[in-house]
Design a protein around this motif. Structure first.
Motif, mmCIF file in Angstrom:
data_model
loop_
_atom_site.group_PDB
_atom_site.id
_atom_site.type_symbol
_atom_site.label_atom_id
_atom_site.label_comp_id
_atom_site.label_asym_id
_atom_site.label_seq_id
_atom_site.Cartn_x
_atom_site.Cartn_y
_atom_site.Cartn_z
ATOM 1 N N TRP A 258 13.602 10.896 -1.697
ATOM 2 C CA TRP A 258 13.672 12.295 -1.275
ATOM 3 C C TRP A 258 14.613 12.480 -0.086
ATOM 4 O O TRP A 258 14.564 11.730 0.867
ATOM 5 C CB TRP A 258 12.274 12.782 -0.901
ATOM 6 C CG TRP A 258 12.215 14.255 -0.689
ATOM 7 C CD1 TRP A 258 12.272 14.902 0.497
ATOM 8 C CD2 TRP A 258 12.116 15.272 -1.683
ATOM 9 N NE1 TRP A 258 12.200 16.251 0.313
ATOM 10 C CE2 TRP A 258 12.105 16.511 -1.028
ATOM 11 C CE3 TRP A 258 12.038 15.258 -3.066
ATOM 12 C CZ2 TRP A 258 12.010 17.722 -1.705
ATOM 13 C CZ3 TRP A 258 11.938 16.454 -3.735
ATOM 14 C CH2 TRP A 258 11.931 17.663 -3.054
ATOM 15 N N GLY A 259 15.440 13.478 -0.145
ATOM 16 C CA GLY A 259 16.318 13.830 0.973
ATOM 17 C C GLY A 259 17.648 13.108 0.943
ATOM 18 O O GLY A 259 17.866 12.203 0.143
ATOM 19 N N PRO A 260 18.549 13.515 1.831
ATOM 20 C CA PRO A 260 19.871 12.882 1.901
ATOM 21 C C PRO A 260 19.777 11.428 2.351
ATOM 22 O O PRO A 260 18.798 11.017 2.982
ATOM 23 C CB PRO A 260 20.605 13.710 2.962
ATOM 24 C CG PRO A 260 19.811 14.950 3.136
ATOM 25 C CD PRO A 260 18.403 14.627 2.756
ATOM 26 N N LYS A 261 20.811 10.667 2.060
ATOM 27 C CA LYS A 261 20.866 9.257 2.459
ATOM 28 C C LYS A 261 20.670 9.146 3.970
ATOM 29 O O LYS A 261 21.259 9.902 4.744
ATOM 30 C CB LYS A 261 22.208 8.658 2.054
ATOM 31 C CG LYS A 261 22.279 7.171 2.247
ATOM 32 C CD LYS A 261 23.556 6.605 1.677
ATOM 33 C CE LYS A 261 23.528 5.096 1.790
ATOM 34 N NZ LYS A 261 24.600 4.482 1.042
ATOM 35 N N GLY A 262 19.800 8.234 4.380
ATOM 36 C CA GLY A 262 19.540 8.032 5.797
ATOM 37 C C GLY A 262 18.309 8.775 6.294
ATOM 38 O O GLY A 262 17.812 8.503 7.376
ATOM 39 N N PHE A 263 17.803 9.719 5.516
ATOM 40 C CA PHE A 263 16.595 10.449 5.890
ATOM 41 C C PHE A 263 15.380 9.753 5.301
ATOM 42 O O PHE A 263 15.496 9.013 4.332
ATOM 43 C CB PHE A 263 16.652 11.888 5.362
ATOM 44 C CG PHE A 263 17.536 12.787 6.179
ATOM 45 C CD1 PHE A 263 16.989 13.797 6.947
ATOM 46 C CD2 PHE A 263 18.910 12.629 6.175
ATOM 47 C CE1 PHE A 263 17.798 14.628 7.695
ATOM 48 C CE2 PHE A 263 19.730 13.448 6.915
ATOM 49 C CZ PHE A 263 19.172 14.456 7.678
ATOM 50 N N THR A 264 14.228 10.000 5.878
ATOM 51 C CA THR A 264 12.984 9.442 5.358
ATOM 52 C C THR A 264 12.023 10.567 5.012
ATOM 53 O O THR A 264 12.160 11.691 5.480
ATOM 54 C CB THR A 264 12.315 8.518 6.391
ATOM 55 O OG1 THR A 264 11.980 9.282 7.545
ATOM 56 C CG2 THR A 264 13.211 7.360 6.775
ATOM 57 N N SER A 265 11.059 10.236 4.194
ATOM 58 C CA SER A 265 9.980 11.164 3.845
ATOM 59 C C SER A 265 8.676 10.424 4.069
ATOM 60 O O SER A 265 8.117 9.836 3.147
ATOM 61 C CB SER A 265 10.117 11.595 2.384
ATOM 62 O OG SER A 265 9.072 12.457 2.042
ATOM 63 N N PRO A 266 8.174 10.409 5.300
ATOM 64 C CA PRO A 266 6.972 9.630 5.610
ATOM 65 C C PRO A 266 5.710 10.173 4.956
ATOM 66 O O PRO A 266 4.733 9.457 4.799
ATOM 67 C CB PRO A 266 6.877 9.691 7.127
ATOM 68 C CG PRO A 266 7.645 10.910 7.509
ATOM 69 C CD PRO A 266 8.705 11.078 6.471
ATOM 70 N N VAL A 267 5.711 11.443 4.558
ATOM 71 C CA VAL A 267 4.537 12.047 3.934
ATOM 72 C C VAL A 267 4.930 12.593 2.574
ATOM 73 O O VAL A 267 5.954 13.263 2.434
ATOM 74 C CB VAL A 267 3.978 13.204 4.794
ATOM 75 C CG1 VAL A 267 2.835 13.895 4.087
ATOM 76 C CG2 VAL A 267 3.551 12.702 6.157
#
Length: 62
Positions: A40-49
């Motif tokens: 999920w999200g652009p490269k380098g971003f995280t989705s912790p939830v």
């Protein structure tokens, strides 16, 4: 130019992507919270939830 499918006051966004993968795997990537977190999200971003509830009235939180 007029879009006959658009109602006044209503907005719609349609995104189409063709995946070179089995349909079942693509479905899991969109519906399994642990898999969604990985992409999920652009490269380098995280989705912790990631919480997904497909019941009527449920929510999709990423």
């Amino acid at each position: 130019m007029t879009n006959k499918n658009q109602n006044i006051g209503e907005q719609e966004l349609v995104i189409t992507k063709i995946f070179n993968a089995p349909r079942e795997l693509v479905w899991k990537a969109w519906t399994d919270p642990e898999r969604v977190k990985r992409w999920w999200g652009p490269k380098g971003f995280t989705s912790p939830v990631s919480e997904i509830d497909f019941r009527v009235g449920g929510a999709y939180l990423n």
